[in-house]
Design a protein around this motif. Sequence first.
Motif, short mmCIF file in Angstrom:
data_model
loop_
_atom_site.label_atom_id
_atom_site.label_comp_id
_atom_site.label_asym_id
_atom_site.label_seq_id
_atom_site.Cartn_x
_atom_site.Cartn_y
_atom_site.Cartn_z
N THR A 31 0.84 -1.21 0.00
CA THR A 31 0.00 0.00 0.00
C THR A 31 0.88 1.26 0.00
OG1 THR A 31 -0.30 -0.49 2.35
CG2 THR A 31 -2.19 -0.84 0.92
N GLY A 32 2.07 1.19 0.61
CA GLY A 32 2.98 2.34 0.59
C GLY A 32 3.36 2.68 -0.86
N ASP A 33 3.73 1.65 -1.66
CA ASP A 33 4.08 1.89 -3.07
C ASP A 33 2.88 2.42 -3.84
OD1 ASP A 33 6.62 1.02 -2.60
OD2 ASP A 33 6.39 -0.94 -3.58
N ILE A 63 -9.44 4.52 2.03
CA ILE A 63 -8.57 4.68 0.85
C ILE A 63 -7.72 3.43 0.63
CG2 ILE A 63 -6.55 5.95 -0.04
CD1 ILE A 63 -7.77 8.50 1.03
N VAL A 64 -7.05 2.95 1.67
CA VAL A 64 -6.14 1.81 1.44
C VAL A 64 -6.91 0.51 1.16
CG1 VAL A 64 -4.05 2.65 2.55
CG2 VAL A 64 -5.75 1.53 3.92
N ILE A 65 -8.06 0.35 1.79
CA ILE A 65 -8.85 -0.86 1.51
C ILE A 65 -9.32 -0.83 0.05
CG2 ILE A 65 -10.99 -2.12 2.06
CD1 ILE A 65 -10.55 -1.06 5.01
N GLY A 85 2.96 -3.99 4.32
CA GLY A 85 2.51 -2.71 4.86
C GLY A 85 1.00 -2.60 4.92
N PHE A 86 0.31 -3.67 4.72
CA PHE A 86 -1.15 -3.76 4.81
C PHE A 86 -1.49 -5.16 5.32
CE2 PHE A 86 -5.32 -4.99 3.36
CZ PHE A 86 -6.09 -3.87 3.55
N PRO A 87 -2.39 -5.32 6.27
CA PRO A 87 -3.14 -4.30 6.98
C PRO A 87 -2.31 -3.61 8.05
CG PRO A 87 -3.72 -6.48 7.80
CD PRO A 87 -2.78 -6.69 6.67
P1 AMP Z 1 5.35 2.31 3.84
O1 AMP Z 1 5.97 2.45 2.49
O2 AMP Z 1 4.65 0.99 4.01
O3 AMP Z 1 6.31 2.61 4.96
O4 AMP Z 1 4.19 3.41 3.92
C1 AMP Z 1 4.49 4.80 3.83
C2 AMP Z 1 3.32 5.63 4.33
O5 AMP Z 1 2.14 5.35 3.54
C3 AMP Z 1 2.88 5.32 5.77
O6 AMP Z 1 3.64 6.04 6.72
C4 AMP Z 1 1.42 5.79 5.73
O7 AMP Z 1 1.31 7.20 5.75
C5 AMP Z 1 0.97 5.32 4.35
N1 AMP Z 1 0.46 3.92 4.36
C6 AMP Z 1 1.00 2.83 3.75
N2 AMP Z 1 0.26 1.74 3.94
C7 AMP Z 1 -0.79 2.13 4.73
C8 AMP Z 1 -1.89 1.44 5.30
N3 AMP Z 1 -2.07 0.11 5.12
N4 AMP Z 1 -2.77 2.16 6.05
C9 AMP Z 1 -2.62 3.50 6.22
N5 AMP Z 1 -1.59 4.21 5.73
C10 AMP Z 1 -0.67 3.54 4.98
#
Ligand code: AMP
Length: 214
Positions: A31-33, A63-65, A85-87
Amino acid sequence: MNIILLGPPGAGKGTQARKLVEDRNMVQLSTGDMLRAARTSGTEMGKRVAEVMDRGDLVTDDIVIGLIREQLESDKAPGGYIFDGFPRTLAQADALGRLLDEMGESIDRVIEMQVDDDALVARITARSTCANCGEVYNDITKPIPSDGKCSKCGASDFQRRADDNEESLRTRLLAYYKQTSPLIGYYYAKGNLVSVDGLGSMEDVAASIAKALD
Ligand code: AMP
């Protein structure tokens, strides 16, 4: 086999997910990507999430769901999905369970990657990635090659994430402990949690994950 990689920011989820994609023909759903792609596309949603991400807070569950639902519909994975990075909240975990259920699928393993907080801060503030292929470098443990070219794809453009600074990292860590770490108990109770030491070398951690999956 469908798996979740669970762990604080900087635990190495993305690095291990990419290795699993190469080794096992799985599909990585990060989800981050997805959110980083949305923010560079300049859409309304992208603009809204950019500020939240830079601060280090979590983007809303809806949004992420929604992003994960779209990917599950369009990106079929015979080798299974890696949720990276999800859930990140209990509501997201419930929603994922329902989405997979509708597809006749389920989560087979949840890999909790354990890394102590001092190591996370050190890792993240030294992290950069290849702008072309996403290969991750670290100023101390894996510096960018001296010829300035990515060892994986040869590109010479590297970037640091806007949220990889000490201030947003503190907020991201807080979000992890407040909102995401309850998922450890949630999946333990469901019976599919395996904890691995995420502090070793990339290969050692990959070996521990492989052991947990086989
Ligand atoms: P990551 O690349 O997984 O470290 O995600 C970077 C940023 O994206 C996080 O700090 C959140 O702001 C947002 N993000 C990523 N995945 C999620 C998620 N499953 N739920 C909420 N926010 C997310």
